[in-house]
Design an enzyme around this catalytic site. Structure first.
Site, mmCIF file in Angstrom:
data_model
loop_
_atom_site.group_PDB
_atom_site.id
_atom_site.type_symbol
_atom_site.label_atom_id
_atom_site.label_comp_id
_atom_site.label_asym_id
_atom_site.label_seq_id
_atom_site.Cartn_x
_atom_site.Cartn_y
_atom_site.Cartn_z
ATOM 1 N N LYS A 79 0.840 -1.194 0.000
ATOM 2 C CA LYS A 79 0.000 0.000 0.000
ATOM 3 C C LYS A 79 0.875 1.243 0.000
ATOM 4 C CE LYS A 79 -3.943 1.934 2.612
ATOM 5 N NZ LYS A 79 -4.827 1.700 3.768
ATOM 6 N N SER A 159 -9.702 1.667 2.898
ATOM 7 C CA SER A 159 -8.839 2.422 2.002
ATOM 8 C C SER A 159 -7.815 1.561 1.276
ATOM 9 C CB SER A 159 -8.110 3.497 2.813
ATOM 10 O OG SER A 159 -7.269 2.902 3.788
ATOM 11 N N SER A 183 -10.170 -0.669 7.069
ATOM 12 C CA SER A 183 -9.555 -0.492 5.750
ATOM 13 C C SER A 183 -8.819 -1.705 5.202
ATOM 14 C CB SER A 183 -8.593 0.703 5.779
ATOM 15 O OG SER A 183 -9.320 1.899 5.828
#
Length: 494
Positions: A79, A159, A183
């Site tokens: 990420k 996210s 997330s």
């Protein structure tokens, strides 16, 4: 052969490398080829071809010398809020558009030390603020899943949506995500993958771009429960550079996968049966409970009475901390500077140009609840509610509950643009089942448990005692074995 290699789970790829059926270079090339043909998904914001090839080559050389790490030669995605040495890191924001860290986050450093290969940086909601990966400065990520008979583009959750989409679309063997209010678990549920948020303090936050420091936690997304266990063992551990990192030994999570759950007491919180929950989610929840009963666990109803206050309290605490954490991005200390006539105008222009609308909204709300006259009314009260939520779970565990079973999301994946309109609260409600864990600092795992009537994956969530990730892996394995795995039916993007 490249498609065959990318179809392998991380566990199977590790076995194939050990047996010499293919090399780390061959496995990495297969994934790089898959990434290059997947632009339609927008899962990666940066593919690190040269670095990946060099790391894979080095891995093969180590293996030839008998030096084999736990993740030797396994290609992973990361990420884009993990600092990666000499590799651009933006947290999905324009304000960090050209930031190249001269250091490595602790968690990714542990992955590379264990032999893993960096394929690239994965898309995310800007500064991890969102539940759909639509707020990214790089544009939205598209879920590799589609409704049966439809070509409508769906969100992968957020996210960590890029991480979940990449794992589901077989663009990496596993991925590192972060979870502040769901997330990791929500995108895992939306994409038919497994995602675990460890106990707060289990993984170091050093080198991860902060959203809300008392809530953020690193964790893996993977294609199977065993894969997630392998990844978490490498990611976890005490770090003296993070004062919130727990000095607790990391168990062998993989050994816990497949352990008997006979006699375990599983709680079903009555407060999680919220108004508006789809009948499909309710039926999935009941099926999951039966799967655990069939494996010998006892399932009982419990009460977590302060659950109804969790979502508003979470958004007060998270946004207050975000306001504080993002104050440093002002064009002087950090961030891309936009010139102004004086320092005040420079600050204003820099932050207006650098932050997207969702981040600006959250900063303004967070600043408001911290302001004089409102601090006690909002922030202090939310922290008191947080204590009560934590106490609810402590009481349940004290009464002999080993884990809690709940839905991961109130619905399957929705269309891009469907919930990102005029009312942001509609999107915030996606976190209704996930935020309690972050408020209480508890571990939680999302595991796919079925398909909706429209052919989309649905996930269940298991919530454990503090530092009780081992028990979650054994329970999640029961659901995975009973429900099966859920690969994407068609690679329409390739």
């Amino acid at each position: 052969m490249s498609n065959e290699l990318t179809r392998l789970t991380l566990t199977a790829a590790r076995e194939g490398l050990a047996q010499g059926r293919f090399s780390a270079v061959e496995l990495t090339e297969a994934y790089l080829g898959a990434i290059d043909s997947s632009a339609a998904l927008n899962a990666y914001v940066l593919a690190t071809h040269d670095k990946a090839r060099a790391m894979a080559q080095t891995s093969d050389e180590r293996r030839a010398q008998g030096d084999v790490g736990p993740l030797e030669g396994i290609p992973l995605g990361v990420k884009d809020n993990y600092a990666t040495d000499t590799v651009r890191t933006t947290a999905g924001s324009k304000i960090l558009g050209n930031f190249v860290p001269p250091y490595e986050s602790t968690v990714t450093g542990k992955l590379w030390a264990d032999g893993a290969v960096l394929l690239g940086k994965l898309n995310q909601d800007e500064f991890a603020m969102g539940s759909s990966t639509e707020s990214s400065a790089f544009g939205p990520t598209v879920n590799p899943w589609r409704k049966t008979g439809s070509t409508t583009k769906l969100v992968p959750g957020g996210s960590s949506g890029g991480s979940a989409a990449a794992v589901a679309a077989q663009l990496c063997a596993g991925a590192a995500g972060t979870d502040t209010g769901g997330s990791i678990r929500q995108p895992a549920a939306f994409t038919g993958t497994v995602g675990i948020k460890p106990t707060y303090g289990r993984c170091s936050r050093w080198g991860i771009i902060a959203y809300a420091s008392s809530l953020d936690q690193a964790g893996p997304l993977a294609r199977s429960v065993n894969d997630a266990a392998i990844l978490l063992r490498s990611m976890a551990g005490h770090d003296p550079k993070d004062s919130t990192s727990a000095p607790i030994a990391v168990p062998d999570y993989e050994a816990a996968v497949g352990a008997s759950v006979r006699g375990k007491r599983i709680g079903i919180p009555v407060e999680y049966r919220v108004d508006g929950m789809s009948s499909e989610i309710a039926m999935l929840w009941d099926r999951g409970a039966q799967m655990l009963r069939d494996a010998g666990a006892e399932v009982v109803e419990i009460s977590l009475p302060h659950t109804k206050y969790a979502l508003p309290a979470y958004y007060i605490v998270a946004l207050a901390e975000a306001s504080s954490n993002l104050a440093r991005y002002d064009g002087v200390r950090y961030g891309e500077r936009v010139a102004g006539r004086d320092i005040v105008e420079m600050y204003e222009k820099t932050r207006a140009a650098g932050f997207g609308p969702e981040v600006r909204r959250r900063i303004m709300i967070g600043t408001y609840v911290l302001s004089a006259g409102y601090y006690d009314a909002y922030y202090v009260r939310a922290q008191k509610v947080r204590t009560l939520i934590k106490r609810d779970f402590e009481n349940a565990f004290a009464e002999g509950i080993d884990a809690v079973l709940a839905p991961a999301t109130p619905s399957p994946a929705f269309g891009i643009g469907e919930k990102s309109g005029a009312d942001p609260v509609e999107m915030y409600l996606q976190d209704v089942f996930t935020v309690t864990l972050n408020m209480a600092g508890l571990p939680g795992i999302s595991v796919p448990a079925g398909l909706s009537s429209e052919g989309l994956p649905l996930g269940l969530q298991l919530i454990g005692r503090p530092f009780g990730e081992e028990g979650l892996f054994s329970l999640a394995q029961v659901i995975e074995e009973a429900a099966g795995r859920f690969p994407v039916p068609e690679a329409w993007w390739a």
